[in-house]
Design a protein around this motif. Structure first.
Motif, PDB file in Angstrom:
ATOM      1  N   PRO A  53     107.937 -70.627 -13.270  1.00 31.68           N
ATOM      2  CA  PRO A  53     107.211 -70.662 -11.995  1.00 31.68           C
ATOM      3  C   PRO A  53     106.249 -69.483 -11.894  1.00 31.68           C
ATOM      4  O   PRO A  53     106.422 -68.460 -12.563  1.00 31.68           O
ATOM      5  N   SER A  54     105.239 -69.623 -11.051  1.00 30.30           N
ATOM      6  CA  SER A  54     104.215 -68.576 -10.928  1.00 30.30           C
ATOM      7  C   SER A  54     104.799 -67.260 -10.429  1.00 30.30           C
ATOM      8  O   SER A  54     104.264 -66.188 -10.717  1.00 30.30           O
ATOM      9  N   SER A  55     105.891 -67.329  -9.709  1.00 29.51           N
ATOM     10  CA  SER A  55     106.496 -66.120  -9.144  1.00 29.51           C
ATOM     11  C   SER A  55     107.596 -65.539 -10.041  1.00 29.51           C
ATOM     12  O   SER A  55     108.370 -64.682  -9.595  1.00 29.51           O
ATOM     13  N   PHE A  56     107.668 -65.962 -11.272  1.00 32.18           N
ATOM     14  CA  PHE A  56     108.797 -65.585 -12.134  1.00 32.18           C
ATOM     15  C   PHE A  56     108.839 -64.077 -12.385  1.00 32.18           C
ATOM     16  O   PHE A  56     107.794 -63.424 -12.563  1.00 32.18           O
ATOM     17  N   ASP A  57     110.038 -63.536 -12.411  1.00 33.09           N
ATOM     18  CA  ASP A  57     110.254 -62.114 -12.692  1.00 33.09           C
ATOM     19  C   ASP A  57     110.417 -61.933 -14.203  1.00 33.09           C
ATOM     20  O   ASP A  57     111.484 -62.202 -14.755  1.00 33.09           O
ATOM     21  N   TYR A  58     109.358 -61.468 -14.865  1.00 36.51           N
ATOM     22  CA  TYR A  58     109.380 -61.345 -16.320  1.00 36.51           C
ATOM     23  C   TYR A  58     110.293 -60.238 -16.816  1.00 36.51           C
ATOM     24  O   TYR A  58     110.546 -60.120 -18.015  1.00 36.51           O
ATOM     25  N   ALA A  59     110.802 -59.437 -15.924  1.00 43.79           N
ATOM     26  CA  ALA A  59     111.788 -58.426 -16.326  1.00 43.79           C
ATOM     27  C   ALA A  59     113.074 -59.076 -16.821  1.00 43.79           C
ATOM     28  O   ALA A  59     113.895 -58.422 -17.476  1.00 43.79           O
ATOM     29  N   LEU A  60     113.243 -60.372 -16.555  1.00 42.08           N
ATOM     30  CA  LEU A  60     114.429 -61.098 -17.021  1.00 42.08           C
ATOM     31  C   LEU A  60     114.295 -61.535 -18.480  1.00 42.08           C
ATOM     32  O   LEU A  60     115.247 -62.052 -19.065  1.00 42.08           O
ATOM     33  N   ALA A 108     118.691 -66.996 -23.599  1.00 34.36           N
ATOM     34  CA  ALA A 108     117.794 -65.891 -23.261  1.00 34.36           C
ATOM     35  C   ALA A 108     116.370 -66.432 -23.183  1.00 34.36           C
ATOM     36  O   ALA A 108     116.052 -67.473 -23.773  1.00 34.36           O
ATOM     37  N   LEU A 109     115.508 -65.712 -22.497  1.00 37.19           N
ATOM     38  CA  LEU A 109     114.119 -66.121 -22.343  1.00 37.19           C
ATOM     39  C   LEU A 109     113.212 -65.203 -23.156  1.00 37.19           C
ATOM     40  O   LEU A 109     113.337 -63.975 -23.087  1.00 37.19           O
ATOM     41  N   LEU A 110     112.301 -65.802 -23.933  1.00 32.84           N
ATOM     42  CA  LEU A 110     111.340 -65.028 -24.715  1.00 32.84           C
ATOM     43  C   LEU A 110     109.925 -65.448 -24.338  1.00 32.84           C
ATOM     44  O   LEU A 110     109.636 -66.638 -24.187  1.00 32.84           O
ATOM     45  N   VAL A 111     109.052 -64.449 -24.204  1.00 32.28           N
ATOM     46  CA  VAL A 111     107.624 -64.705 -23.949  1.00 32.28           C
ATOM     47  C   VAL A 111     106.828 -63.893 -24.979  1.00 32.28           C
ATOM     48  O   VAL A 111     106.269 -62.843 -24.672  1.00 32.28           O
ATOM     49  N   GLY A 163     103.356 -62.853 -24.008  1.00 29.48           N
ATOM     50  CA  GLY A 163     103.191 -62.458 -22.622  1.00 29.48           C
ATOM     51  C   GLY A 163     103.107 -63.652 -21.688  1.00 29.48           C
ATOM     52  O   GLY A 163     103.317 -64.799 -22.086  1.00 29.48           O
ATOM     53  N   HIS A 164     102.781 -63.392 -20.434  1.00 28.50           N
ATOM     54  CA  HIS A 164     102.825 -64.441 -19.411  1.00 28.50           C
ATOM     55  C   HIS A 164     101.744 -65.500 -19.599  1.00 28.50           C
ATOM     56  O   HIS A 164     101.817 -66.576 -19.009  1.00 28.50           O
ATOM     57  N   GLN A 165     100.741 -65.228 -20.444  1.00 30.96           N
ATOM     58  CA  GLN A 165      99.680 -66.199 -20.666  1.00 30.96           C
ATOM     59  C   GLN A 165      99.979 -67.153 -21.831  1.00 30.96           C
ATOM     60  O   GLN A 165      99.209 -68.077 -22.081  1.00 30.96           O
ATOM     61  N   GLY A 166     101.078 -66.919 -22.521  1.00 27.43           N
ATOM     62  CA  GLY A 166     101.426 -67.756 -23.663  1.00 27.43           C
ATOM     63  C   GLY A 166     102.649 -68.609 -23.396  1.00 27.43           C
ATOM     64  O   GLY A 166     103.133 -68.704 -22.260  1.00 27.43           O
ATOM     65  N   PRO A 167     103.208 -69.243 -24.432  1.00 26.46           N
ATOM     66  CA  PRO A 167     104.381 -70.100 -24.253  1.00 26.46           C
ATOM     67  C   PRO A 167     105.631 -69.286 -23.958  1.00 26.46           C
ATOM     68  O   PRO A 167     105.729 -68.107 -24.324  1.00 26.46           O
ATOM     69  N   ALA A 168     106.579 -69.933 -23.277  1.00 25.43           N
ATOM     70  CA  ALA A 168     107.877 -69.319 -22.986  1.00 25.43           C
ATOM     71  C   ALA A 168     108.969 -70.165 -23.622  1.00 25.43           C
ATOM     72  O   ALA A 168     108.826 -71.391 -23.731  1.00 25.43           O
ATOM     73  N   PHE A 169     110.045 -69.516 -24.044  1.00 26.24           N
ATOM     74  CA  PHE A 169     111.127 -70.212 -24.734  1.00 26.24           C
ATOM     75  C   PHE A 169     112.475 -69.749 -24.192  1.00 26.24           C
ATOM     76  O   PHE A 169     112.685 -68.552 -23.969  1.00 26.24           O
ATOM     77  N   LEU A 170     113.378 -70.707 -23.985  1.00 27.05           N
ATOM     78  CA  LEU A 170     114.787 -70.377 -23.811  1.00 27.05           C
ATOM     79  C   LEU A 170     115.448 -70.520 -25.168  1.00 27.05           C
ATOM     80  O   LEU A 170     115.280 -71.546 -25.844  1.00 27.05           O
TER      81      LEU A 170
END
Length: 424
Positions: free
Chosen positions: A260-267, A300-303, A306-313
């Motif tokens: 989501p747009s409001s995601f806390d990337y510290a996680l 776990a979540l990997l980016v 960064g926030h402009q690229g793909p995200a993976f669990l």
């Protein structure tokens, strides 16, 4: 002979003598230069010879046969190029886009699918015995040697002896050299066929000798563990490694997701495992936007871009893949290539091309700057690893930025400025 002709002859004579004298002087310089370098060359040769003499004593004390000790160590060669490769470090840091895009191609996917069909019977039998799905074995094969297209062309024993006699990582490569001789002692391969990478990785799956001894299997039943010439042995050995490393049958490596747009990337980060149910509550969906089925299985979540690229669990099996190679980029590539080989589509969100080229020296300075700011980035080694990305995320949180741990030149300059001000 006229006076003018005589003078011309005399001039030619002196010019010829001058040229000959220059050549003579040049040859003296070359000889002297050679003599100056000889002590160093002889010292290297003598040092290597003394090391090999000690290695013979050690090998015999480890119950390696005299036949193998003499066969290997009487003929082993020092290879200066191996030392150069061991010392070489890329000038710039590798981005996820640069790594991923060079390894995941349509050609590699199509070739992997063809091999999955070709070896289906073998791979299904291995999966039944070990729980390792076929597409993962094909994926490792593709990334390690391009499906057996290139094993390396170095003598494993020469490379390992060279590195064992070099002080930088002598203990590690001494053990690998001794293990290579144990493999020869067992008759699994001849010394002539024991070729691999400059660092001693061997065969279809690029096992180091110690990995070979711990996990290689004779699957085709010919009495030898042949990871060079036997596809059954290579696939079965890879599966045995993954199984003994803790692979959980029935669990995928992970998946691409949408945040989501409001995601806390510290996680984000491998050390922050939450259940799928918890990720669902945080608004994480599949890459297509469909809901994820909640469960208590932890991910776990990997980016990586960064926030402009793909995200993976990523699951526990992702961590098992990293036992093969300690790179998150490598493990993500293995997992995605396996999915593509099994029929999945390409990533929905491709990693954006990074235009900034950040050097290892800049990363080293960054790590020292973060420490100056009281943020532990690990050893200042110039490697942009998970500890450094976590430290970058910490700085981003502290300065009200998106804490995705992604580094660019703007952030690099901001950290440098903050550290300069803090040290005044």
């Amino acid at each position: 002979m006229s006076a003018i002709t005589a003078q011309l002859s005399l001039i030619k004579f002196f010019l010829a003598q001058r040229t000959a004298f220059k050549k003579f002087c040049l040859s003296i310089v070359v000889v002297l230069a050679g003599l100056i370098s000889l002590p160093s060359a002889y010292a290297d040769i003598a040092s290597f010879g003394n090391c090999i003499s000690r290695m013979k004593v050690l090998a015999r004390s480890e119950s390696i046969s005299d036949r193998t000790v003499n066969q290997v160590l009487d003929k082993v060669k020092h290879i200066p190029r191996v030392i150069e490769l061991d010392r070489r470090q890329p000038e710039f840091t590798q981005t996820f886009a640069g790594y991923f895009n060079t390894r995941i191609s349509d050609e590699r996917v199509q070739r992997g699918r063809a091999l999955l069909t070709q070896y289906r019977t073998l791979l299904e039998r291995i999966q039944l015995e070990t729980g390792i799905p076929a597409q993962y074995l094909i994926s490792f094969w593709g990334l390690e040697t391009n499906y057996g297209g290139y094993f390396g062309d170095w003598s494993v024993t020469d490379s390992l002896a060279t590195l064992a006699c070099d002080p930088r990582r002598s203990a590690f490569f001494t053990r690998e050299l001794l293990n290579a001789m144990r493999i020869l002692d067992a008759g699994d391969i001849s010394q002539e066929r024991m070729i691999g990478s400059w660092a001693g990785a061997m065969g279809h799956m690029q096992f180091m000798p110690s990995t070979f001894l711990s996990y290689a299997k004779d699957v085709d039943g010919d009495g030898r563990r042949d990871l060079w010439g036997s596809i059954p042995d290579a696939m079965g050995s890879a599966a045995n490694f993954l199984r003994q490393s803790g692979w959980t049958p029935g669990l995928d490596w992970g998946q691409e997701v949408r945040l989501p747009s409001s995601f806390d990337y510290a996680l984000a980060g491998r050390d922050h495992m939450l259940s799928l149910a918890e990720w669902v509550k945080l608004g994480v969906t599949t890459a297509s936007g469909a809901p994820i089925t909640p469960s208590e299985q932890k991910f776990a979540l990997l980016v990586p871009s960064g926030h402009q690229g793909p995200a993976f669990l990523v699951s526990k099996n992702f961590h098992v893949i990293m036992r093969w190679n300690r790179s998150e980029f490598y493990a993500l590539s293995v997992g995605h290539l396996a999915d593509r080989i099994a029929g999945a589509a390409a990533l929905r969100r491709m990693p954006p091309a990074d235009t900034d080229k950040i050097s290892r020296e800049q990363v080293r300075q960054l790590q020292m700057d973060l420490l100056t700011l009281g943020i532990d980035a690990g050893e200042a080694d110039g490697i942009l690893g998970s500890a450094t990305r976590k430290a970058i995320s910490h700085f981003q949180q502290r300065t009200q930025r998106i804490a995705d741990g992604h580094l660019d030149m703007v952030l690099l300059a901001a950290i440098r400025q903050a550290a300069s001000m803090a040290s005044r």
